[in-house]
Motif scaffolding. Structure first.
Motif, PDB file in Angstrom:
ATOM      1  N   THR A 111      -7.597 -23.074  -2.682  1.00 31.80           N
ATOM      2  CA  THR A 111      -7.478 -24.397  -2.597  1.00 31.80           C
ATOM      3  C   THR A 111      -8.007 -25.149  -1.691  1.00 31.80           C
ATOM      4  OG1 THR A 111      -5.462 -24.318  -0.991  1.00 31.80           O
ATOM      5  CG2 THR A 111      -5.047 -23.687  -3.513  1.00 31.80           C
ATOM      6  N   VAL A 112      -8.063 -26.380  -1.849  1.00 31.18           N
ATOM      7  CA  VAL A 112      -8.824 -27.581  -0.993  1.00 31.18           C
ATOM      8  C   VAL A 112      -8.054 -27.277   0.336  1.00 31.18           C
ATOM      9  CG1 VAL A 112      -8.965 -29.790  -0.497  1.00 31.18           C
ATOM     10  CG2 VAL A 112      -9.374 -29.020  -2.809  1.00 31.18           C
TER      11      VAL A 112
ATOM     12  N   SER B  51     -13.477 -19.103  -8.261  1.00 25.89           N
ATOM     13  CA  SER B  51     -12.175 -19.016  -8.699  1.00 25.89           C
ATOM     14  C   SER B  51     -11.671 -17.772  -8.088  1.00 25.89           C
ATOM     15  CB  SER B  51     -12.087 -18.861 -10.060  1.00 25.89           C
ATOM     16  OG  SER B  51     -12.896 -17.757 -10.805  1.00 25.89           O
ATOM     17  N   LEU B  52     -12.159 -16.930  -7.284  1.00 27.76           N
ATOM     18  CA  LEU B  52     -11.612 -15.821  -6.711  1.00 27.76           C
ATOM     19  C   LEU B  52     -11.242 -16.098  -5.243  1.00 27.76           C
ATOM     20  CD1 LEU B  52     -14.426 -13.453  -8.089  1.00 27.76           C
ATOM     21  CD2 LEU B  52     -11.895 -13.528  -8.742  1.00 27.76           C
ATOM     22  N   PRO B  53     -10.564 -15.322  -4.352  1.00 25.17           N
ATOM     23  CA  PRO B  53     -10.213 -15.629  -3.115  1.00 25.17           C
ATOM     24  C   PRO B  53     -11.181 -16.211  -2.186  1.00 25.17           C
ATOM     25  CG  PRO B  53      -9.460 -13.370  -3.669  1.00 25.17           C
ATOM     26  CD  PRO B  53     -10.215 -13.700  -4.866  1.00 25.17           C
TER      27      PRO B  53
ATOM     28  N   PRO C  55      -7.589 -22.297  -8.644  1.00 16.70           N
ATOM     29  CA  PRO C  55      -6.685 -21.305  -7.748  1.00 16.70           C
ATOM     30  C   PRO C  55      -6.528 -20.024  -8.505  1.00 16.70           C
ATOM     31  CG  PRO C  55      -5.509 -23.037  -9.069  1.00 16.70           C
ATOM     32  CD  PRO C  55      -7.042 -23.290  -9.116  1.00 16.70           C
ATOM     33  N   ARG C  56      -7.104 -19.731  -9.577  1.00 12.14           N
ATOM     34  CA  ARG C  56      -6.859 -18.563 -10.382  1.00 12.14           C
ATOM     35  C   ARG C  56      -8.052 -18.421 -11.431  1.00 12.14           C
ATOM     36  NH1 ARG C  56      -4.001 -18.913 -15.218  1.00 12.14           N
ATOM     37  NH2 ARG C  56      -3.226 -20.766 -15.652  1.00 12.14           N
ATOM     38  N   VAL C  57      -8.282 -17.281 -11.805  1.00 13.56           N
ATOM     39  CA  VAL C  57      -9.206 -16.931 -13.041  1.00 13.56           C
ATOM     40  C   VAL C  57      -8.612 -17.439 -14.210  1.00 13.56           C
ATOM     41  CG1 VAL C  57     -10.628 -15.341 -14.404  1.00 13.56           C
ATOM     42  CG2 VAL C  57     -10.266 -15.068 -11.960  1.00 13.56           C
TER      43      VAL C  57
END
Length: 554
Positions: free
Chosen positions: A91-92, A245-247, A272-274
């Motif tokens: 996230t930002v 989109s990954l950690p 935040p997620r794939v």
């Protein structure tokens, strides 16, 4: 010679003469990530630094937010050189928190939101972490309550910062800390912070074959140069836009997405997620030029059949861990394989590299000073030309030693000082460039979509189950994640085997992270053994692969 302003006990630093040479020849950058972000904000104040579906920030806004949060952390009682646990998503707010720590000299311990009592307890105690950053809305699990529980268990944890929580979260909310710190006051406080290229930037984590966390110190000057090196390989300039989109806490997330943005003016689009359809929509909407994947994105893209409705004309390169040839044929844009290891090596190929190099090797390093060799794992002699050997490397991006782990360090390097990856590779010379193709691993771990799972750690936890006499975990092939865990059980007399769900509930109850739980259970009377009487894990892996291929019930 650049001094170490905030030395940390337990960190192995590169010798001064080596660091001086790397700073002189450009293999390290003589600066800090915080100063690099400030310079980017001066050059491009109105350019978007971060884009997400929730919010976007210009460079000026990002620089200001991170200045104010960094000063607030110092005012709250954290000091340069202190460590802080991180359990946050992509996230930002995560980017703001990381960059604020980099400016304040607080060292993030880059754990994951999925980690639980076992991992967080070990890491917090081992590092003596004083800070703790969590994301309140990451999934259904209450990370805020968990953090407070861990703070009771680990006395060093004193300062909690909650991102994306409701209200002020008892004065510990990330936005509240930013809002309460005037910008001019923040800048005056940060003027007192002394940091340089040889100071520790972050503590990254390495996957391994044991349950003991291996902590990798990364340094300001080294990380800046490492990111710049891969940008040169991929042809990424300040006009580029990268999607991730990954950690973000991963080594890859910071080197591929965070540091290029901070230091080079690259705009980073965060997910935040794939979500493959949304990813392609964002590439189209924001004219993304480069996409990178270390996990299950490539297989999901290959399975996606609605490409025709997306305009991917802005995309210059898609880099992935494997299957680049199939992905390129599917997407219609240049694709290349890559390789990365948290201990310090990145390999890759740019969009203009020959097809063989992009599709059938992992590429080459972006730093001319890196030394790579292929060695026989037993004798440490050089592998013959064209032969397979263990990839070993040393150079500006290589760790000098794991944090506070002299026993591990004693076996992690060759007698000539090369780091041993445990990855078997083969060298290829393509148009005068030596590239490396991945052939397999020596170490006993599983790579589940980029997350490394130590088999010995999981086996020890599985063996605590009352029905289990012994357990052996191996990798089994998976079309999306690359690998998942298959556990073979020898049961206690008269006991019934737990199924996958029951075993996972037991392991999570023991404090193990859910992603480490086996996803297939097989019962055997005894484990196969080699001629010298050791458990034959190669035979177990072959059995697991055969069962997957046959579609036998798990």
């Amino acid at each position: 010679m650049a001094p170490i302003h905030c030395p940390i006990e337990g960190v192995t630093y590169h010798p001064p003469e080596r660091a001086a040479r790397w700073l002189a020849d450009g293999s390290w950058v003589d600066g800090t990530v915080g100063d690099a972000l400030r310079a980017s904000a001066r050059r491009h104040p109105d350019r978007l630094a971060l884009i997400s579906d929730e919010r976007s920030l210009s460079y000026a806004e990002l620089d200001e937010a991170t200045e104010r949060l960094a000063a607030a952390l110092l005012q709250a009682g954290l000091n340069p050189g202190d460590r802080a646990m991180f359990q946050m998503g992509t996230t930002v707010e995560t980017a703001i928190a990381l960059l604020a720590c980099f400016k304040a000299g607080v060292v993030p311990v880059c754990s994951l939101p999925q980690h639980r009592e076992v991992e967080i307890g070990q890491l917090a105690r081992q590092t003596g972490a004083r800070g703790y950053f969590v994301q309140a809305d990451f999934g259904a699990f209450d990370l805020v309550a968990f953090a407070r529980q861990m703070m009771q268990a680990v006395p060093s944890l004193q300062h909690l910062v909650v991102a994306r929580g409701k209200g002020d979260v008892d004065g510990q909310g990330l936005q509240a800390l930013i809002g309460a710190m005037p910008l001019e006051t923040a800048r005056k406080l940060l003027e007192r912070v002394r940091l340089g290229p040889r100071d520790v930037l972050s503590f990254q984590l390495s996957g391994g074959s044991t349950g003991l966390p291996k902590i990798i110190p990364r340094f300001h000057g080294e990380y800046l140069a490492h990111a710049a090196g891969w940008q040169r390989v991929y042809g990424i300039g300040e006009q580029a836009r990268v999607i991730w989109s990954l950690p973000l806490l991963h080594n890859a997330g910071q080197l591929y997405a965070l540091i290029p943005m901070a230091a080079s003016g690259v705009t980073t689009v965060l997910m935040p997620r794939v979500d493959i359809a949304r990813m392609l929509e964002l590439i189209e909407a924001h004219r993304v030029t480069h996409a990178l994947s270390i996990g299950p994105i490539a297989p999901q893209l290959l399975a996606y059949r609605e490409l025709a409705r997306h305009d991917l004309s802005s995309l210059r390169l898609f880099a992935t861990m494997s299957r680049a040839d199939l992905l390129e044929a599917h997407l219609g844009v240049p694709c290349s394989n890559l390789y990365g290891i948290t201990e310090g090596m990145l390999l890759g190929s740019g969009p203009d590299a020959p097809a063989f190099r992009r599709h059938h090797t992992q590429g080459a390093s972006g730093c001319p000073a890196d030394e790579l060799v292929l060695l026989d794992p037993q004798s440490q002699e050089r592998a013959p030309a064209g032969g397979m050997g263990e990839l070993c490397f040393r150079g500006p991006s290589t760790l000098a030693g794991y944090y506070a782990s002299p026993e591990t360090n004693a076996s992690a390097f060759t007698r000539e000082g090369f780091y041993r990856t445990g990855d078997m590779m083969r060298a290829h010379v393509v148009d005068g460039v030596t590239c490396y193709s991945f052939e397999g691993r020596l170490r006993d771990n599983i790579n589940r979509g980029g997350e490394k799972i130590g088999c010995e750690e999981v086996e020890e936890f599985v063996s605590r189950h009352p029905a289990v006499a012994d357990a052996k975990l191996v990798a089994m092939p998976d079309p999306f994640y690359g690998e998942k865990g298959c556990v073979f059980l020898v049961l206690r007399p008269g006991m019934a085997a737990p199924d996958v769900k029951e075993l996972a509930q037991f392991l999570v109850g023991q404090g193990l992270a859910k992603y480490k739980c086996p996803e297939r259970v097989e019962v055997v009377d005894a484990f196969p053994v080699t001629r010298v009487g050791k458990v034959d894990k190669a035979a177990l892996r072959a059995t697991a692969a055969q069962l997957v291929a046959q579609g036998a019930g798990a």
